[in-house]
Design an enzyme around this catalytic site. Structure first.
Site, mmCIF file in Angstrom:
data_model
loop_
_atom_site.group_PDB
_atom_site.id
_atom_site.type_symbol
_atom_site.label_atom_id
_atom_site.label_comp_id
_atom_site.label_asym_id
_atom_site.label_seq_id
_atom_site.Cartn_x
_atom_site.Cartn_y
_atom_site.Cartn_z
ATOM 1 N N PRO A 23 0.830 -1.209 0.000
ATOM 2 C CA PRO A 23 0.000 0.000 0.000
ATOM 3 C C PRO A 23 0.863 1.257 0.000
ATOM 4 O O PRO A 23 1.780 1.383 0.809
ATOM 5 C CB PRO A 23 -0.789 -0.113 1.304
ATOM 6 C CG PRO A 23 -0.706 -1.551 1.695
ATOM 7 C CD PRO A 23 0.596 -2.054 1.179
ATOM 8 N N TYR A 182 0.243 4.784 13.534
ATOM 9 C CA TYR A 182 -1.167 5.125 13.437
ATOM 10 C C TYR A 182 -1.919 4.526 14.621
ATOM 11 O O TYR A 182 -1.343 3.862 15.471
ATOM 12 C CB TYR A 182 -1.709 4.711 12.074
ATOM 13 C CG TYR A 182 -0.975 5.401 10.941
ATOM 14 C CD1 TYR A 182 -0.720 6.778 10.988
ATOM 15 C CD2 TYR A 182 -0.498 4.702 9.839
ATOM 16 C CE1 TYR A 182 -0.033 7.421 9.974
ATOM 17 C CE2 TYR A 182 0.199 5.345 8.814
ATOM 18 C CZ TYR A 182 0.431 6.707 8.888
ATOM 19 O OH TYR A 182 1.119 7.347 7.896
#
Length: 361
Positions: A23, A182
């Protein structure tokens, strides 16, 4: 046949080879909507021969975006373009995945080519930046709001709803982003999670938010489709998350119906000392695979065909995920096949320019 081009079975899904496109955020959306840029960007890598294409970090809520231009999956209106993208990837013989993400305290920031740090509200930033604790990533990043229990439950529900949309969009697999500083990684690490409730403190509490998300995602995901989790195997910082905890977590995730651990590292604190070099993260994938018994993906400066083949042949990982190298060369898998003496499978439209001995797709 080189090991790199052998198929891999994960639940009801067969990857045609062991090469995946990692990604990579494109920062090219408006209100979370994918565009023709994403169709061409991802579609060209599928035409280039990768067995798996994983779409960039895709926010499960507006406040979970890194930047205002992040890709999103928080509303049903996002689904039609995703259906087109997933369908084209699959038409090229590749499998389509999507990474579900929430940026936590690293949300509401500039695109990387614009500036660093917090994006002012006047320029499109937001004030509801959320994290396990009110500790900013750095002095230049937003001041986050500590999530309460209801807020954690909303994050979990957002991941579940995003998974439902990913299923409706036709993706073959989903990956939960629990790495790179994150929000789910923030819960895992003692450096960003000083909570004293059931979501902080000892290891079993710090992994609770991720396990809640895994359970919610799996409940919305078809039982015959694989589920990946990307982790940062170490924070590269004293007192933080480390490889021992990653092995312990991976054993638990295997029992929770996770099918592969995508092994990255770092991203939690700006002062981390990271010894970057060719294949520098591969040992994490190898150790987790051997000690937890779960398939793994290796990432990080994997650039050469012989290097990638050695990783798979040597049992260090089950797939290799390439990022920057795929930006430089969308047709890396076909060039790798030729370099390893294996017939490359080219799109019939390109076959006239392919090396001798190539096959048509």
């Amino acid at each position: 046949m080189p090991n790199l081009f052998s198929p891999l079975q994960l639940r009801g899904l067969t990857l045609p080879n062991r090469i995946a496109v990692s990604p990579m955020c494109q920062y090219s959306c408006e209100d979370g909507f994918a565009t023709d840029w994403h169709l061409v960007h991802l579609g060209s890598r599928a035409a280039g021969g990768a067995g798996l294409i994983i779409m960039e970090a895709t926010a499960v809520s507006p406040e979970g975006r890194i930047s205002p231009q992040d890709h999103g999956i928080w509303q049903d209106a996002h689904i039609p373009k995703l259906q087109q993208i997933a369908g084209f990837i699959q038409s090229q013989g590749a499998r389509a995945g999507v990474q579900l993400a929430h940026a936590g305290r690293k949300a509401s920031t500039y695109r990387p080519w614009e500036a660093d740090g917090a994006l002012p509200v006047a320029k499109g930033g937001w004030t509801n930046v959320l994290a396990p604790a009110a500790i900013p990533f750095s002095d230049t990043y937003p001041q986050p709001i500590a999530l309460d229990i209801a807020g954690i439950q909303k994050v979990v529900a957002d991941f579940a709803a995003a998974t439902r949309r990913a299923r409706l969009a036709g993706f073959d697999l989903v990956e939960i982003h629990a790495a790179h500083g994150y929000v789910l990684h923030e819960f895992l690490s003692p450096l960003s999670n000083p909570r004293t409730d059931t979501y902080g403190g000892p290891f079993e509490n710090r992994i609770r938010a991720l396990l809640d998300v895994v359970e919610a995602v799996r409940s919305e995901w078809s039982s015959d489709r694989p589920l990946f989790v990307r982790i940062s195997a170490t924070d590269w910082a004293e007192g933080g998350w480390d490889a021992d905890q990653s092995v312990a977590l991976s054993k638990i995730l295997k029992d929770r119906e996770v099918d592969l651990i995508d092994c990255s590292s770092g991203g939690l604190v700006p002062y981390a000392k990271i010894p970057v070099g060719p294949g520098y993260q591969v040992p994490f994938a190898e150790r987790i695979r051997k000690e937890s018994g779960i398939p793994t993906g290796a990432v990080g400066m994997i650039t050469e065909p012989a290097q990638a083949e050695a990783i798979i042949h040597g049992g260090q990982a089950d797939i290799v995920l390439l990022a920057r190298e795929m930006l430089r060369d969308p047709y890396w898998p076909m060039h790798a096949a030729t370099a390893l003496g294996y017939p490359a499978s080219w799109p019939v439209q390109y076959l006239r320019a392919a090396p001798q001995g190539s096959t048509r797709r």
